[in-house]
Design a protein around this motif. Structure first.
Motif, PDB file in Angstrom:
ATOM      1  N   ALA A  61       4.834   2.399  -3.064  1.00 19.45           N
ATOM      2  CA  ALA A  61       5.908   3.153  -1.982  1.00 19.45           C
ATOM      3  C   ALA A  61       6.457   1.838  -2.354  1.00 19.45           C
ATOM      4  O   ALA A  61       5.930   1.159  -1.897  1.00 19.45           O
ATOM      5  N   ASP A  62       7.827   2.515  -1.713  1.00 22.16           N
ATOM      6  CA  ASP A  62       9.143   1.783  -2.018  1.00 22.16           C
ATOM      7  C   ASP A  62       9.239   0.988  -0.907  1.00 22.16           C
ATOM      8  O   ASP A  62       9.565  -0.278  -1.161  1.00 22.16           O
ATOM      9  N   SER A  63       8.638   1.425  -0.030  1.00 16.31           N
ATOM     10  CA  SER A  63       8.166   0.613   1.056  1.00 16.31           C
ATOM     11  C   SER A  63       8.365  -0.116   1.586  1.00 16.31           C
ATOM     12  O   SER A  63       7.928  -0.669   2.630  1.00 16.31           O
ATOM     13  N   VAL A  64       6.317  -0.293   0.926  1.00 17.58           N
ATOM     14  CA  VAL A  64       5.796  -1.242   1.400  1.00 17.58           C
ATOM     15  C   VAL A  64       5.399  -2.331   0.002  1.00 17.58           C
ATOM     16  O   VAL A  64       4.904  -3.037  -0.498  1.00 17.58           O
ATOM     17  N   LYS A  65       6.418  -1.995  -1.506  1.00 18.30           N
ATOM     18  CA  LYS A  65       6.541  -3.118  -2.790  1.00 18.30           C
ATOM     19  C   LYS A  65       6.715  -4.373  -1.917  1.00 18.30           C
ATOM     20  O   LYS A  65       7.608  -5.044  -1.136  1.00 18.30           O
ATOM     21  N   GLY A  66       5.925  -5.569  -2.497  1.00 16.00           N
ATOM     22  CA  GLY A  66       6.071  -6.422  -2.696  1.00 16.00           C
ATOM     23  C   GLY A  66       5.606  -7.382  -1.046  1.00 16.00           C
ATOM     24  O   GLY A  66       4.971  -8.413  -1.131  1.00 16.00           O
ATOM     25  N   ARG A  67       4.870  -6.424  -0.352  1.00 17.08           N
ATOM     26  CA  ARG A  67       4.260  -7.129   1.062  1.00 17.08           C
ATOM     27  C   ARG A  67       2.731  -6.304   1.197  1.00 17.08           C
ATOM     28  O   ARG A  67       2.126  -7.351   1.710  1.00 17.08           O
ATOM     29  N   PHE A  68       2.817  -5.317   0.567  1.00 21.96           N
ATOM     30  CA  PHE A  68       1.029  -4.523   0.561  1.00 21.96           C
ATOM     31  C   PHE A  68       0.911  -4.550  -0.912  1.00 21.96           C
ATOM     32  O   PHE A  68       1.406  -5.335  -1.991  1.00 21.96           O
ATOM     33  N   SER A  69      -0.568  -5.025  -0.897  1.00 27.99           N
ATOM     34  CA  SER A  69      -1.655  -4.464  -1.956  1.00 27.99           C
ATOM     35  C   SER A  69      -3.112  -4.916  -2.159  1.00 27.99           C
ATOM     36  O   SER A  69      -3.030  -4.589  -1.268  1.00 27.99           O
ATOM     37  N   ILE A  70      -3.134  -3.763  -2.916  1.00 29.25           N
ATOM     38  CA  ILE A  70      -3.887  -2.859  -2.962  1.00 29.25           C
ATOM     39  C   ILE A  70      -5.084  -3.526  -4.288  1.00 29.25           C
ATOM     40  O   ILE A  70      -4.789  -3.893  -5.692  1.00 29.25           O
ATOM     41  N   SER A  71      -6.027  -3.418  -3.992  1.00 29.44           N
ATOM     42  CA  SER A  71      -7.005  -3.850  -4.639  1.00 29.44           C
ATOM     43  C   SER A  71      -8.484  -3.283  -4.912  1.00 29.44           C
ATOM     44  O   SER A  71      -8.554  -2.782  -3.539  1.00 29.44           O
ATOM     45  N   GLY A  72      -9.431  -2.998  -5.791  1.00 30.59           N
ATOM     46  CA  GLY A  72     -11.183  -2.903  -5.556  1.00 30.59           C
ATOM     47  C   GLY A  72     -11.666  -3.806  -6.112  1.00 30.59           C
ATOM     48  O   GLY A  72     -11.243  -4.765  -6.777  1.00 30.59           O
ATOM     49  N   ASP A  73     -13.336  -3.760  -5.924  1.00 29.38           N
ATOM     50  CA  ASP A  73     -14.406  -4.705  -5.369  1.00 29.38           C
ATOM     51  C   ASP A  73     -15.291  -2.782  -5.947  1.00 29.38           C
ATOM     52  O   ASP A  73     -16.341  -2.405  -5.249  1.00 29.38           O
ATOM     53  N   ASN A  74     -15.658  -3.248  -7.627  1.00 30.05           N
ATOM     54  CA  ASN A  74     -16.610  -2.525  -8.093  1.00 30.05           C
ATOM     55  C   ASN A  74     -18.240  -2.374  -7.408  1.00 30.05           C
ATOM     56  O   ASN A  74     -19.021  -1.878  -7.296  1.00 30.05           O
ATOM     57  N   ALA A  75     -18.215  -3.509  -7.108  1.00 29.03           N
ATOM     58  CA  ALA A  75     -19.728  -3.932  -6.787  1.00 29.03           C
ATOM     59  C   ALA A  75     -19.866  -3.547  -5.491  1.00 29.03           C
ATOM     60  O   ALA A  75     -20.704  -3.190  -4.876  1.00 29.03           O
ATOM     61  N   LYS A  76     -18.885  -3.569  -4.583  1.00 26.26           N
ATOM     62  CA  LYS A  76     -19.669  -3.262  -3.066  1.00 26.26           C
ATOM     63  C   LYS A  76     -18.014  -1.950  -2.756  1.00 26.26           C
ATOM     64  O   LYS A  76     -18.389  -1.594  -2.289  1.00 26.26           O
TER      65      LYS A  76
END
Length: 125
Positions: A61-76
């Motif tokens: 979302a524009d409101s969180v760009k540059g501040r929030f980061s999403i990532s995933g860990d397939n193994a977990k």
């Protein structure tokens, strides 16, 4: 069926960081795209970020760009939402969601198939 369990919420001061986690379980979790939403009482649920498990495509979302980061860990089987430079307006219940298919960044909550129970994030000024 897919089960989602969020954790990591809490009370922090403005400018602080938090990392939310969402553990996914169930059949063919990897075939779903993942999203984070947030909701303030009286408001509609709002898209925050989305990703595939491969992490090759993300959306914010524009409101969180540059501040929030999403990532995933397939193994977990875990999706994270790293939230930096938090603001009081980020205060909300944060939900993890899973959507069948590969399209990332779908913003309509009704398009997601499974939801977690939510975790409260409160940012004080």
């Amino acid at each position: 069926q897919v089960q989602l369990v969020e954790s990591g919420g809490g009370l922090v001061q403005a400018g602080a960081s938090l990392r939310l986690s969402c553990i996914a379980s169930g059949r063919t979790v990897s075939s779903y795209t993942m999203g984070w939403f947030r909701q303030v009482p009286g408001n509609e649920r709002e898209f925050v970020a989305g990703t595939r498990w491969s992490g090759d495509i993300v959306a914010y979302a524009d409101s969180v760009k540059g501040r929030f980061s999403i990532s995933g860990d397939n193994a977990k089987n875990t999706v994270y939402l790293q939230m930096n430079s938090l603001k009081p307006e980020d205060t909300a219940v944060y939900y993890c969601a899973a959507r069948s298919g590969l399209r990332v960044g779908v913003r309509r909550p009704g398009d997601y198939n499974y939801w977690g129970q939510g975790t409260q994030v409160t940012v004080s000024s």
